[in-house]
Design a protein around this motif. Sequence first.
Motif, PDB file in Angstrom:
ATOM      1  N   PHE A 130       1.046  -1.271   0.404  1.00 34.29           N
ATOM      2  CA  PHE A 130       0.440  -0.021   0.012  1.00 34.29           C
ATOM      3  C   PHE A 130       0.661   1.281  -0.168  1.00 34.29           C
ATOM      4  O   PHE A 130       1.723   1.121   0.405  1.00 34.29           O
ATOM      5  N   ASP A 131       0.408   2.466  -0.934  1.00 33.05           N
ATOM      6  CA  ASP A 131       1.482   3.591  -0.639  1.00 33.05           C
ATOM      7  C   ASP A 131       0.118   4.297   0.493  1.00 33.05           C
ATOM      8  O   ASP A 131       0.963   5.594   0.397  1.00 33.05           O
ATOM      9  N   LEU A 132      -0.619   3.774   0.695  1.00 32.66           N
ATOM     10  CA  LEU A 132      -1.131   5.691   1.771  1.00 32.66           C
ATOM     11  C   LEU A 132      -2.051   4.262   2.520  1.00 32.66           C
ATOM     12  O   LEU A 132      -2.376   3.239   2.402  1.00 32.66           O
ATOM     13  N   VAL A 133      -1.167   4.561   4.346  1.00 33.22           N
ATOM     14  CA  VAL A 133      -2.260   3.916   5.460  1.00 33.22           C
ATOM     15  C   VAL A 133      -2.641   5.044   6.495  1.00 33.22           C
ATOM     16  O   VAL A 133      -2.220   5.815   5.949  1.00 33.22           O
ATOM     17  N   THR A 134      -4.296   4.978   6.679  1.00 31.64           N
ATOM     18  CA  THR A 134      -5.115   6.073   7.956  1.00 31.64           C
ATOM     19  C   THR A 134      -4.871   5.396   8.899  1.00 31.64           C
ATOM     20  O   THR A 134      -5.647   3.834   9.216  1.00 31.64           O
ATOM     21  N   THR A 135      -5.421   5.932   9.564  1.00 25.11           N
ATOM     22  CA  THR A 135      -5.775   5.393  11.175  1.00 25.11           C
ATOM     23  C   THR A 135      -6.424   7.093  11.492  1.00 25.11           C
ATOM     24  O   THR A 135      -5.778   8.122  12.176  1.00 25.11           O
ATOM     25  N   HIS A 136      -7.412   7.510  11.537  1.00 24.74           N
ATOM     26  CA  HIS A 136      -8.752   7.991  12.352  1.00 24.74           C
ATOM     27  C   HIS A 136      -9.218   8.038  13.142  1.00 24.74           C
ATOM     28  O   HIS A 136     -10.050   7.675  13.105  1.00 24.74           O
ATOM     29  N   PHE A 137      -9.166   8.917  14.464  1.00 27.18           N
ATOM     30  CA  PHE A 137      -9.535   8.388  15.538  1.00 27.18           C
ATOM     31  C   PHE A 137      -9.423   6.893  15.905  1.00 27.18           C
ATOM     32  O   PHE A 137     -10.455   6.607  16.101  1.00 27.18           O
ATOM     33  N   PHE A 138      -8.548   6.437  15.549  1.00 28.68           N
ATOM     34  CA  PHE A 138      -8.594   5.176  15.724  1.00 28.68           C
ATOM     35  C   PHE A 138      -7.538   4.518  16.941  1.00 28.68           C
ATOM     36  O   PHE A 138      -7.670   3.613  17.231  1.00 28.68           O
ATOM     37  N   LEU A 139      -6.265   4.617  16.724  1.00 28.48           N
ATOM     38  CA  LEU A 139      -4.874   4.319  17.636  1.00 28.48           C
ATOM     39  C   LEU A 139      -5.323   5.413  18.981  1.00 28.48           C
ATOM     40  O   LEU A 139      -5.014   4.187  19.652  1.00 28.48           O
ATOM     41  N   ASP A 140      -6.652   5.260  19.475  1.00 28.97           N
ATOM     42  CA  ASP A 140      -6.763   6.191  20.415  1.00 28.97           C
ATOM     43  C   ASP A 140      -7.295   5.455  20.984  1.00 28.97           C
ATOM     44  O   ASP A 140      -8.383   5.254  22.034  1.00 28.97           O
ATOM     45  N   CYS A 141      -7.962   3.880  20.444  1.00 28.21           N
ATOM     46  CA  CYS A 141      -8.356   2.570  20.354  1.00 28.21           C
ATOM     47  C   CYS A 141      -7.863   1.762  20.969  1.00 28.21           C
ATOM     48  O   CYS A 141      -8.261   0.715  21.778  1.00 28.21           O
ATOM     49  N   LEU A 142      -6.263   2.080  21.302  1.00 26.33           N
ATOM     50  CA  LEU A 142      -5.600   0.891  21.320  1.00 26.33           C
ATOM     51  C   LEU A 142      -4.645   1.299  22.618  1.00 26.33           C
ATOM     52  O   LEU A 142      -4.169   2.660  22.673  1.00 26.33           O
ATOM     53  N   SER A 143      -3.677   0.292  23.042  1.00 29.20           N
ATOM     54  CA  SER A 143      -2.540   0.356  23.648  1.00 29.20           C
ATOM     55  C   SER A 143      -1.587   1.270  22.770  1.00 29.20           C
ATOM     56  O   SER A 143      -1.210   0.631  21.881  1.00 29.20           O
ATOM     57  N   THR A 144      -0.158   1.364  23.867  1.00 30.42           N
ATOM     58  CA  THR A 144       1.182   1.766  23.159  1.00 30.42           C
ATOM     59  C   THR A 144       1.922   0.196  22.896  1.00 30.42           C
ATOM     60  O   THR A 144       1.728  -0.156  21.210  1.00 30.42           O
TER      61      THR A 144
END
Length: 244
Positions: A130-144
Amino acid sequence: MSGFDRLARPYRWLEYLSFGRALERCRLHFLPQLADTRRALLLGDGDGRFAERLLRTMVKAGAPQPALRLPDGSVTETAASEDMQVVAIDGSAGMLAILQSRCAFARNLLVTYLTDLTQGLPAMLQYDRFDLVTTHFFLDCLSTAQVDRLVGDVKPRMTANARWVVSEFSVPPRGAMRLPAWTIVRGLYLGFRLLTGLRTQRLPDYRSVLQAHGFVLDQQTCMLAGLLTSELWRLDKSPEPLES
């Protein structure tokens, strides 16, 4: 994250009531720069508002052929380039259903997977790039730790010139907005815990994770006095120092 199913339909309006169009502006901030995208991986895109806008941008840039009317009455636009594709992955069947409906005009370019991303990417994507990856207001659902696992899983599937676009809530490290931002973020976590059962209760340190995996922050825009951030990351192409 099936607890998000019950929020799928009202989510858009709950967002508008809470923050107006600010989150939407954050998601779309870098869209004008993404018209040359060929293959995109959207992680946790929710109800698909970004997916729709990205697909329309890609279809327009790819010189679409005449629209076709499908048996169900919907209209699809077929891009001339067969290598264009958007892969959307979410843990909520309800969110994915709305995304699919919203993007029906380009369904031939869209692939969706219902997957718990805390367990990594679907195995069938191991050979995709993939040449584009997006995470829009999603990483805040995960732990570090979960972000670290996800980034480690995604990175080998990115092309050398790929971009990773992140939209997120943020608590400024200092200044007058720090306490209000912390209060808002804490309130959001408590609300989502009650409504969806979300276990995560603090923002992950995703920037340190991306940097540890060799990404560099190329561009950043802050909104609402630092409560929101839109970021464009790239893989670091700088040569490694020669050993003496």
